[in-house]
Design a protein around this motif. Structure first.
Motif, PDB file in Angstrom:
ATOM      1  N   PRO A   1     -57.293  36.859 -19.159  1.00  0.00           N
ATOM      2  CA  PRO A   1     -57.608  38.140 -19.793  1.00  0.00           C
ATOM      3  C   PRO A   1     -58.887  38.032 -20.626  1.00  0.00           C
ATOM      4  N   VAL A   2     -59.820  38.931 -20.362  1.00  0.00           N
ATOM      5  CA  VAL A   2     -61.081  38.969 -21.098  1.00  0.00           C
ATOM      6  C   VAL A   2     -61.477  40.426 -21.304  1.00  0.00           C
ATOM      7  N   ASP A   3     -62.416  40.628 -22.198  1.00  0.00           N
ATOM      8  CA  ASP A   3     -62.949  41.963 -22.411  1.00  0.00           C
ATOM      9  C   ASP A   3     -63.740  42.391 -21.180  1.00  0.00           C
ATOM     10  N   ARG A   4     -63.703  43.667 -20.906  1.00  0.00           N
ATOM     11  CA  ARG A   4     -64.414  44.220 -19.759  1.00  0.00           C
ATOM     12  C   ARG A   4     -65.915  43.971 -19.868  1.00  0.00           C
ATOM     13  N   ASP A   5     -66.452  43.914 -21.079  1.00  0.00           N
ATOM     14  CA  ASP A   5     -67.889  43.693 -21.279  1.00  0.00           C
ATOM     15  C   ASP A   5     -68.358  42.375 -20.676  1.00  0.00           C
ATOM     16  N   ARG A   6     -67.510  41.363 -20.695  1.00  0.00           N
ATOM     17  CA  ARG A   6     -67.893  40.076 -20.084  1.00  0.00           C
ATOM     18  C   ARG A   6     -68.092  40.241 -18.581  1.00  0.00           C
ATOM     19  N   TRP A   7     -67.219  41.023 -17.938  1.00  0.00           N
ATOM     20  CA  TRP A   7     -67.354  41.286 -16.506  1.00  0.00           C
ATOM     21  C   TRP A   7     -68.606  42.116 -16.232  1.00  0.00           C
TER      22      TRP A   7
END
Length: 186
Positions: A80-86
């Motif tokens: 799980p990561v923040d969408r901004d990283r993607w």
């Protein structure tokens, strides 16, 4: 008591949604799209090398950049990561794809400076530092951004097979020296 707990939970959820803060999560569409882009870029590099639209030096630089992006992708894909990283990863993939398209559309550059090998060496050092978590994330991103910018400028300067001027060579050399000093210092 249960009503109070439920009401408190709803207020917190409402506050989170109102502020736009979304907890980290997995993003399967971003993952699939990144995988597709990585494959397409790898094929572009191979095709460019095969047809002669890309020099071996250019191809190696692009493959090294793609390797760094792929490393970041592997870190993001299952956790799980923040969408901004993607979004940042996709922006880097899009920029690399566009750069390859531009380079493939022009004649192979003939360079007189030999900075291609130095750029590759610094990219390998940055990748190794990322893999061993040698630096803070902000430093990793700064080093990668600086090297990507130098690489882009170097390829732009040598497009259409033109030789670089001594001033252009000096500028690229100074920027590489500065980046190398910062990498060595940390």
């Amino acid at each position: 008591m249960k009503r109070l707990a439920l009401l408190t939970g709803l207020v917190i959820l409402g506050a989170v949604l109102a502020t736009g803060c979304v907890p980290p999560q997995t993003w399967p569409d971003y993952k699939r799209n990144a995988e597709d882009k990585i494959v397409v870029i790898q094929e572009k590099i191979g095709e460019g090398l095969k047809t002669g639209a890309l020099s071996p030096d250019q191809s190696q630089m692009y493959l090294t950049t793609l390797k760094g992006i792929r490393t970041e992708y592997l870190e993001l894909r299952d956790k799980p990561v923040d969408r901004d990283r993607w979004i940042d990863l996709h922006a880097r993939l899009d920029a690399l794809g566009s750069e390859i398209d531009r380079a493939s559309a022009r004649p192979v550059a003939v360079s007189d400076s030999g900075y291609g090998h130095r750029i590759l060496t610094l990219q390998n050092r940055i990748d190794a530092g990322k893999n061993t978590r040698r630096w803070a994330l902000a430093d990793e991103r700064d080093y990668q951004y600086r090297l990507d910018t130098i690489r882009h400028d170097y390829l732009r300067l040598t497009d259409s097979g033109r030789l670089t001027t001594s001033e252009e060579n000096a500028d690229i050399g100074r920027r590489l020296d500065s980046l190398e000093r910062d990498i060595n210092r940390n």
